[in-house]
Structure formats: structure tokens, C-alpha cells
Design an enzyme around this catalytic site. Sequence first.
Site, mmCIF file in Angstrom:
data_model
loop_
_atom_site.group_PDB
_atom_site.id
_atom_site.type_symbol
_atom_site.label_atom_id
_atom_site.label_comp_id
_atom_site.label_asym_id
_atom_site.label_seq_id
_atom_site.Cartn_x
_atom_site.Cartn_y
_atom_site.Cartn_z
ATOM 1 N N HIS A 28 0.831 -1.199 0.000
ATOM 2 C CA HIS A 28 0.000 0.000 0.000
ATOM 3 C C HIS A 28 0.873 1.259 0.000
ATOM 4 O O HIS A 28 0.887 2.018 0.978
ATOM 5 C CB HIS A 28 -0.926 0.005 1.223
ATOM 6 C CG HIS A 28 -1.917 -1.114 1.236
ATOM 7 N ND1 HIS A 28 -1.578 -2.399 1.572
ATOM 8 C CD2 HIS A 28 -3.254 -1.118 0.969
ATOM 9 C CE1 HIS A 28 -2.655 -3.163 1.511
ATOM 10 N NE2 HIS A 28 -3.681 -2.416 1.141
ATOM 11 N N ASN A 177 -7.057 11.185 4.048
ATOM 12 C CA ASN A 177 -6.639 11.270 2.644
ATOM 13 C C ASN A 177 -7.797 11.092 1.665
ATOM 14 O O ASN A 177 -7.577 10.983 0.462
ATOM 15 C CB ASN A 177 -5.502 10.279 2.357
ATOM 16 C CG ASN A 177 -5.907 8.825 2.506
ATOM 17 O OD1 ASN A 177 -7.088 8.472 2.385
ATOM 18 N ND2 ASN A 177 -4.936 7.961 2.774
ATOM 19 N N ARG A 308 -18.546 -18.566 39.407
ATOM 20 C CA ARG A 308 -18.308 -17.123 39.221
ATOM 21 C C ARG A 308 -17.893 -16.472 40.547
ATOM 22 O O ARG A 308 -17.069 -15.561 40.574
ATOM 23 C CB ARG A 308 -19.539 -16.431 38.643
ATOM 24 C CG ARG A 308 -20.777 -16.519 39.517
ATOM 25 C CD ARG A 308 -21.882 -15.616 39.013
ATOM 26 N NE ARG A 308 -23.134 -15.798 39.750
ATOM 27 C CZ ARG A 308 -24.066 -14.871 39.848
ATOM 28 N NH1 ARG A 308 -23.898 -13.690 39.284
ATOM 29 N NH2 ARG A 308 -25.177 -15.113 40.513
ATOM 30 N N GLU A 356 -17.446 -4.024 25.026
ATOM 31 C CA GLU A 356 -16.602 -5.215 25.111
ATOM 32 C C GLU A 356 -15.384 -5.145 24.204
ATOM 33 O O GLU A 356 -14.323 -5.690 24.533
ATOM 34 C CB GLU A 356 -17.436 -6.462 24.784
ATOM 35 C CG GLU A 356 -18.483 -6.808 25.836
ATOM 36 C CD GLU A 356 -19.790 -6.030 25.660
ATOM 37 O OE1 GLU A 356 -20.651 -6.134 26.548
ATOM 38 O OE2 GLU A 356 -19.940 -5.342 24.627
ATOM 39 N N HIS A 405 -21.909 -16.707 33.225
ATOM 40 C CA HIS A 405 -23.288 -16.919 32.795
ATOM 41 C C HIS A 405 -23.346 -17.716 31.494
ATOM 42 O O HIS A 405 -24.048 -17.356 30.544
ATOM 43 C CB HIS A 405 -24.023 -15.586 32.645
ATOM 44 C CG HIS A 405 -24.254 -14.883 33.947
ATOM 45 N ND1 HIS A 405 -23.220 -14.500 34.772
ATOM 46 C CD2 HIS A 405 -25.393 -14.516 34.572
ATOM 47 C CE1 HIS A 405 -23.706 -13.915 35.844
ATOM 48 N NE2 HIS A 405 -25.036 -13.915 35.762
ATOM 49 N N GLN A 417 -28.774 -14.013 26.652
ATOM 50 C CA GLN A 417 -27.777 -13.945 27.733
ATOM 51 C C GLN A 417 -26.937 -15.214 27.852
ATOM 52 O O GLN A 417 -26.042 -15.284 28.694
ATOM 53 C CB GLN A 417 -28.482 -13.721 29.076
ATOM 54 C CG GLN A 417 -29.497 -12.591 29.065
ATOM 55 C CD GLN A 417 -28.888 -11.254 28.745
ATOM 56 O OE1 GLN A 417 -28.068 -10.750 29.500
ATOM 57 N NE2 GLN A 417 -29.276 -10.675 27.615
ATOM 58 N N ARG A 463 -23.240 -19.370 36.485
ATOM 59 C CA ARG A 463 -24.028 -18.496 37.347
ATOM 60 C C ARG A 463 -24.494 -19.206 38.623
ATOM 61 O O ARG A 463 -24.409 -18.649 39.720
ATOM 62 C CB ARG A 463 -25.240 -17.994 36.574
ATOM 63 C CG ARG A 463 -26.179 -17.123 37.389
ATOM 64 C CD ARG A 463 -27.406 -16.768 36.565
ATOM 65 N NE ARG A 463 -28.228 -15.756 37.194
ATOM 66 C CZ ARG A 463 -29.340 -15.278 36.668
ATOM 67 N NH1 ARG A 463 -29.762 -15.731 35.491
ATOM 68 N NH2 ARG A 463 -30.045 -14.350 37.304
#
Length: 615
Positions: A28, A177, A308, A356, A405, A417, A463
Site C-alpha cells: 500500500h 486522505n 463465578r 466489550e 453466565h 444472555q 451463574r
Amino acid sequence: MNTAELVDLAQQLRVDSVRASAAAGSGHPTSSMSAADVMAVLLAHHLRYDFDRPAHPGNDRLILSKGHASPLLYSAYKAAGAIDDGELVTFRKLGSRLEGHPTPRRLPWVETATGSLGQGLPVGVGVALAGKRLDRAGYRVWVICGDSELAEGSVWEAAEHAAFEHLDNLTAVVDVNRLGQRGPTRHGHDLDAYARRFQAFGWHTIQVDGHDVDAVDRALGEARSTTGQPTAVLARTLKGKGVASVEDREGLHGKPLPDAEEAVAELGGRRDRRVRAHEPSATRTLHSVPTGRLEAPRWEKGEEVATRDAYGEALAALGGARADVVALDGEVGDSTRAEFFAEEHPDRYFECYIAEQQMVAAAVGFATRGWVPYAATFAAFLTRAHDFVRMAAVSGAGVNLVGSHAGVAVGQDGPSQMGLEDLAMMRSVYGSTVLYPCDANQTARLVATMAGLDGVRYLRTSRGEAPVLYGPDEEFPVGGSKVLRSGPHDRLTVVAAGVTVHEALAAADVLEGEGIAIRVVDLYSVKPVDRETLRRAAEETGCLLTVEDHHEEGGIGDAVLDAFTDGRPVPRLVRLAVRTMPGSASPDQQLHAAGIDAASIAAAGKLLVEEAVVR
């Protein structure tokens, strides 16, 4: 350097970018040529960097987010004396350190792998956070972006986070550019459009002619002197600047110039100017890591504990023993239990909110500075950051990711979820480690073990509460497994992990009452997998049954198959997994509906044993 010398250096960078791409027959060069003046000014006047000591804690950090413009970066390395001309023309060739897009696996001056656009600035935010809140060093982070990549949402996650954290040690230089790969960018040369967006997120902005070296010099100086907020320098440039046949023309992205020799002549011919970056300021050691004694949490067998919860407690304890451990969370710390770490080590806890991509990018940024990051959110939401996980592996970054979870065992919250793809996603990542504990003591051990591993490490947590199966002093080596039940008359092996381990043990009790002995293997290390134990189980019991709270593609069943890729006969193998789209129901109902609870395992086991007898 004076103005004329800066202009000459920029032309040298253009010439060398053209030459490198011509030698490779690809690359490039036009994208490199547009940012040459910016790079020349940055290298000669503003970058504080010791190329002989890339690990110097006081070095500024330079990230080329528009990684396809690597010829420009390599030409700058040549001007700084880090590489020679002979190496420059090995660009993109087999065995060369100068890859098409730069990676830190090959070059010590590269902070992070780029090329997947929209990642350099988010990682730069992580590096700047490390400098401001952890290293407390005076280094500056310079990120050179392209205008095309500003269409990526991850850029604006980074922009908001940088402003929120007042990262005045971060400067983004946008090479506007006007041209993307297939034509004009969304906003073309409208610098005001970009300025309004950055300003809305709380950035100081400077608009500049990117080919006026004196104006660029003043802009970078202003960025260095700005306090309280990050700075975006918006540089109006022309793609292919300096060569009339390609300047500001469409259809030339990612192609060497048609006549490289003529272009070099038009740019004034080859030069060999050398420039020495400013010395970094004297800075203390990056950070000390006291070898404190790890007082890991302990639970007694039979206690009901969610993995958890064990993750949160174990991480907090690890943070007390190791001062290099940091924690990040995606605004679900009360669910992932990362909040336990936050309470004990608030100076090393980073709230990334519901972003995230930025969370994983920040973890990569911390890792580049020598910290050991643990980043957690729901397993389902890590899928949004998969490209950042993939590029972390390309970088060779050491990051610990935790998905809570997981599976249908989440229960009433429903499928949005439920992490049901995460094992497949993480197993597919180059060099990754994937761990899925079933009880609290196992989780605590694995959390501590992860800190010493290489590459991307993933821990899957659950969970709901589950009984503790292992004593607190049990060892869980990566690549191992645990045989929880076995005997000389086993007719079937059930391979499970996480929540399904408990279902498998309950099924074994049912089948034992019916005179059917089965073996139960806890495959807590999903990658690498325990080939020896699985092969022995196949030989001794004749049949394997995998059960997982995950889609059947890419999870535990496929991990087990990996043990039989050496040409030996594949054993009889049946897989129980989540094959339907769940709704809302209690965890027990979800497991039963998916066909992965104890009753389903027992039924499948009976059928398999009966079929084995008939055969």
C-alpha cells in the site's frame, strides 16, 4: 531538523515506501505516501524513543492503526537506523520480519498487531491508561489512524473511554486522505465532520494541512501541551502525494505504483537521511512485582458455591499476591464477581462499561506494558469482541478472558444472555487455552494458573451454585482432566465439563442402580485436551458420550474428537449438546429441555450400552 530537512525526510519515506512495495510486488504505497509528512515530523521532533532499547519504560509508544501503511512504518525504522536498506526490500517476502501488516511477534518496536481496522486506537487507550494509572510514567501514546477506519464503532468506544479517563497522554493523528479501498470515504476531506465527532466525545481537536510540515509540527506540539483531555490531530492529506500519476486518484489502493523508477525520480530520487529520535526521559522500572504468598480461597467438599463467585474471590487473592495483576469488567462486575477485586485493589481495577471491544483492547494494551490483565463479562457478550481476541493472538498478547453466565443453565434470562458459542470461538483462536471448571476449588486453582500462561487464555464460569467436588489442595494442570468415577467393568465413558459434570455424576448414580457401570471424566481443560485419558477411556470402555452446555459445533464434543486425529480408529462417540433455541425457564428445566441433564444422560447411556451389546 529545519523545514527543508523535514520535507526531505518525508520525501525519503515516500521513496522508500514505493521501493519496498515495488520489491514485494504488492503493498500500500499510496496510503503510506499520504502520511509521510506526519511521520517525518513525529519521528524527528516529537517521538521520544530509544530504538536500541524498545523495552525502555520511558519510551513513547507509536501505534500504526492503519496497518496496511506498513511501508511507511518500515521506512521510518530505516531512517531511525533500526533496519537497513537490505532488509527494507525484503518487505512481504518469505521469512522477512517486515510483514504486510506489522506485528510485535516479528519486530520489537511494534506495540500491537494492526491491519484489522479500528483496533489501533482502542489498544492505544489501554496503553495510555497503563501509563497514566499504573506505570505513572511520562510516555505519550501516538496512534496514526486512517479516515476509513473511523467508520468502525470500536473507534468511538475508544474515543469515549479516552475522554472519560482524561487521557491527555494520548494523541490520535488521523490521516484524512479522502480515499478508501473502493472509492471516497464517507466524509471525504470534511475535517469539520470528524472534528465535531471527536469534540462531542470530549477530545481536543486540531485541523491541519497534513503536507505542511511546520503546521504539523505545531499541531503535534499543541497535542503534547494539552492537558485534561486526549487530542485528535485531523490532517488533510492526499493519497499518493508527490507522484502526479497516482496522487488523489481512485482505484490504486493496495497496489504498487505502475512505474516505481519513474515515481522515485519524480520524488527526487533515493536518499539515506538518518534521524535520531529524542531520548526518552529517565523513568523508574515499569513496575515491581512482589512475590507475595498467594492465600487462595478454600472451600470444603459439599459446599454449594458458584464458580463465578470462586473466580471473584480467587482473583482478589491473586491481586494481593501479585502486583502486576489488573482486572477489567464490562459493567457487570456484580455478576461476574470482578467487584471482589475492585473492592480490594481499586487502583488496578478498570471499569470499561458496556464496550466489550474496548475492554479486550484495553487488556491487550495493558499486556503490552507488562501487566497481567483479567477481563470479564458474560460469555455471550465476548462474541462481540471476537476480532479483538483474534488480533490479540496475532500480537502474541497475554490476556486472560473470563466469560460468566455460560450456557442454558443461566435459566430465565433467555437465549440472548446464554453463552452457547464461546467455547468454539475461543478454541479456534491461535495458541489459546480454554478452561471450564466445575467447582470452586478447581476455579481458584485455574485462575492462579492462568497468570503464568502464554497467549489468550479463556475461563468459562457458571451463574448457579454447585457442590464442591475437589479438595482445596487438588492440582489441575492445564491439558489434564479428572476421572471422577471409574471401575474395571465400565461400559461407557461420559465426558463433561462445568455444570454437566454434576449432571453426569447424578446419571452415573442412576445407571449404577440399574447395574450399568460408567466412567465420568471432568474435562476441565477443553484446550489443550487430555488425549491420553480420553484414548485410554475409549480403549477400556468402548464408547464415549460427551455432554455440554454449549452448541454441538466447536465445543467439548469436537475437543474430544481432537484426541483421535492421529490416524487411530475413532471410537463410538455420541454427543449431547444444546441443539434447539432455548426460551425462558428455570435452569433445571433448561438443562432437561436441551437434553443435557442427568435424566437425559442416563437415557442416552442406557441406549448406548444396549446398542453396544447388540453389536
